[in-house]
Design an enzyme around this catalytic site. Sequence first.
Site, PDB file in Angstrom:
ATOM      1  N   HIS A  24       0.844  -1.204   0.000  1.00  0.00           N
ATOM      2  CA  HIS A  24       0.000   0.000   0.000  1.00  0.00           C
ATOM      3  C   HIS A  24       0.874   1.247   0.000  1.00  0.00           C
ATOM      4  O   HIS A  24       1.723   1.414   0.854  1.00  0.00           O
ATOM      5  CB  HIS A  24      -0.917   0.015   1.229  1.00  0.00           C
ATOM      6  CG  HIS A  24      -2.122  -0.861   1.081  1.00  0.00           C
ATOM      7  ND1 HIS A  24      -3.199  -0.807   1.926  1.00  0.00           N
ATOM      8  CD2 HIS A  24      -2.423  -1.795   0.138  1.00  0.00           C
ATOM      9  CE1 HIS A  24      -4.113  -1.675   1.525  1.00  0.00           C
ATOM     10  NE2 HIS A  24      -3.662  -2.294   0.453  1.00  0.00           N
ATOM     11  N   TYR A  69      -9.298   5.218   7.734  1.00  0.00           N
ATOM     12  CA  TYR A  69      -9.438   5.549   9.163  1.00  0.00           C
ATOM     13  C   TYR A  69     -10.513   6.629   9.269  1.00  0.00           C
ATOM     14  O   TYR A  69     -10.388   7.681   8.631  1.00  0.00           O
ATOM     15  CB  TYR A  69      -8.127   6.094   9.735  1.00  0.00           C
ATOM     16  CG  TYR A  69      -7.039   5.057   9.907  1.00  0.00           C
ATOM     17  CD1 TYR A  69      -6.846   4.433  11.135  1.00  0.00           C
ATOM     18  CD2 TYR A  69      -6.191   4.707   8.859  1.00  0.00           C
ATOM     19  CE1 TYR A  69      -5.844   3.489  11.319  1.00  0.00           C
ATOM     20  CE2 TYR A  69      -5.187   3.756   9.033  1.00  0.00           C
ATOM     21  CZ  TYR A  69      -5.020   3.155  10.265  1.00  0.00           C
ATOM     22  OH  TYR A  69      -4.024   2.218  10.434  1.00  0.00           O
ATOM     23  N   PRO A 119      -4.050   0.015  18.954  1.00  0.00           N
ATOM     24  CA  PRO A 119      -3.780  -0.427  17.578  1.00  0.00           C
ATOM     25  C   PRO A 119      -3.925   0.658  16.504  1.00  0.00           C
ATOM     26  O   PRO A 119      -3.617   0.405  15.345  1.00  0.00           O
ATOM     27  CB  PRO A 119      -4.804  -1.543  17.361  1.00  0.00           C
ATOM     28  CG  PRO A 119      -5.869  -1.310  18.363  1.00  0.00           C
ATOM     29  CD  PRO A 119      -5.234  -0.630  19.528  1.00  0.00           C
ATOM     30  N   LYS A 162       1.135  -0.258  15.158  1.00  0.00           N
ATOM     31  CA  LYS A 162       2.534  -0.338  15.570  1.00  0.00           C
ATOM     32  C   LYS A 162       2.898  -1.558  16.424  1.00  0.00           C
ATOM     33  O   LYS A 162       4.080  -1.858  16.601  1.00  0.00           O
ATOM     34  CB  LYS A 162       2.916   0.925  16.372  1.00  0.00           C
ATOM     35  CG  LYS A 162       2.996   2.181  15.535  1.00  0.00           C
ATOM     36  CD  LYS A 162       4.287   2.216  14.727  1.00  0.00           C
ATOM     37  CE  LYS A 162       4.291   3.237  13.640  1.00  0.00           C
ATOM     38  NZ  LYS A 162       4.072   2.699  12.290  1.00  0.00           N
ATOM     39  N   TYR A 209       3.923   6.511  10.189  1.00  0.00           N
ATOM     40  CA  TYR A 209       3.115   5.340   9.859  1.00  0.00           C
ATOM     41  C   TYR A 209       3.965   4.268   9.170  1.00  0.00           C
ATOM     42  O   TYR A 209       3.838   3.082   9.480  1.00  0.00           O
ATOM     43  CB  TYR A 209       1.933   5.741   8.972  1.00  0.00           C
ATOM     44  CG  TYR A 209       0.861   4.681   8.892  1.00  0.00           C
ATOM     45  CD1 TYR A 209      -0.216   4.680   9.784  1.00  0.00           C
ATOM     46  CD2 TYR A 209       0.932   3.664   7.945  1.00  0.00           C
ATOM     47  CE1 TYR A 209      -1.190   3.693   9.729  1.00  0.00           C
ATOM     48  CE2 TYR A 209      -0.033   2.675   7.881  1.00  0.00           C
ATOM     49  CZ  TYR A 209      -1.094   2.699   8.770  1.00  0.00           C
ATOM     50  OH  TYR A 209      -2.057   1.715   8.717  1.00  0.00           O
TER      51      TYR A 209
END
Length: 390
Positions: free
Chosen positions: A72, A200, A292, A296, A383
């Site tokens: 991704h 998200y 979560p 990570k 990220y």
Amino acid sequence: MRVQIAIIGAGPAGLLLGQLLHGAGISAVIIEQRSQEYVLGRIRAGVLEQGTVELMDIAGVGGRMHREGLVHDGTELCFKGERHRIDFHKLVGKTVMIYGQTELTRDLMDARRALGLPTVYEAANVAVHDFDTAHPRVTYEKDGLAHEVQCDFIAGCDGFHGVCRASVPTDALHTYERVYPFGWLGILSDTPPVSDELIYVNHERGFALCSQRSTTRSRYYVQCPLDDKVENWSDERFWDELRLRLDREAAERLVTGPSIEKSIAPLRSFVAEPLRFGRLLLAGDAGHIVPPTGAKGLNLAASDVRFLWQALEDHYRGNQTALEHYSERCLARIWKAERFSWWMTSLLHRFPDNGDFGRKIQEAELEYLVHSEAASTSLAENYVGLPFGE
Ligand code: RFL
Ligand code: PHB
């Protein structure tokens, strides 16, 4: 039995460490309290940082991950009913890999079995002893018989509820903790993901996340009250709630189907310091937990293992001080991931006592985040995974 390293726990941290130590010619046994099937049945993380992908390759177990994993380039943030894309590749030149923790664990277990490396599953009453001396020991029972392992070091890879951290005298340990006032209800289903990338969602009804395991298997989450029960959530209720939290296009495109797993996870931030006590070294969830939201947990476990494997290799090559910096090296990276995970959690969830002011601040921060290249770059850099400080 005598080995150089006794590894407690066959989660991703223990299995990855075992594989890397084997490559370095260091002998190890893994002692796990559950069965292999039980470990593989736990549905957890799904996003691998590039550093974790590299470590799987170094361990020689990256083949299936590269064939089946999905790369991704970015992710989407949805708020006020609109989606905004953060392009990791454009912003920081890196990507993440979608590959479930179950699959990564299975690859490590298969490789270990193929090499004939010793692993004890279903070990009862595992206990660690004498790690403040030069001769640590591990005892356990298997099929009613008592066993003892003598070793040079014990690697505590036994997760948050394990025995290793709990065996350290409390006055030798400083712990930091935040418990969040909500949980995540997650389901897994054999339906095509609603979008090519993760979404998200910050919504007035609460956070939601659209994730995936493959092009035919989806993983979705919705924020739920801490005291909620899975039994309260039929599949239909879950899909209805998720649809309400998505933007109109995604809600229309969402393909629903029967869930194949459904569970509620509490959210917690936790760090124990230090991570080394004499000859006991903690790695992964045994030493720290993140909520979560930043994806990570598994990646931090892998980065601890990278530091531990390198320190042990240096130690056996004759560097007597190699292990002295293990804890501080790990913790420097851990605290940055703790900060990022706490920040993502704070930004995207509904907190019971935030009020209107808190909601407006979240909206302003989200607007800033998606329209400022500097802010988007900061999210992207964290990220995909910060450097290892080497
Ligand atoms: P694990 O995977 O917990 O493995 C520890 C292993 O040790 C065993 N064990 C013992 N063995 C011998 N003797 C004892 N006394 C023992 N006590 C425990 C356990 O049976 C287990 O097999 O820790 P590890 O290897 O450090 O790996 C860490 C990751 O598993 C973890 O960080 C992530 O899965 C966290 N996490 C998530 N991370 C993400 O990035 N994204 C997610 O969506 C996500 N979902 C989750 C999660 C963690 C969860 N937990 C811990 C409740 C969802 C859940 C429910
Ligand atoms: C998952 O796919 O389970 C997942 C992905 C991203 C997260 C958390 C969980 O931040």
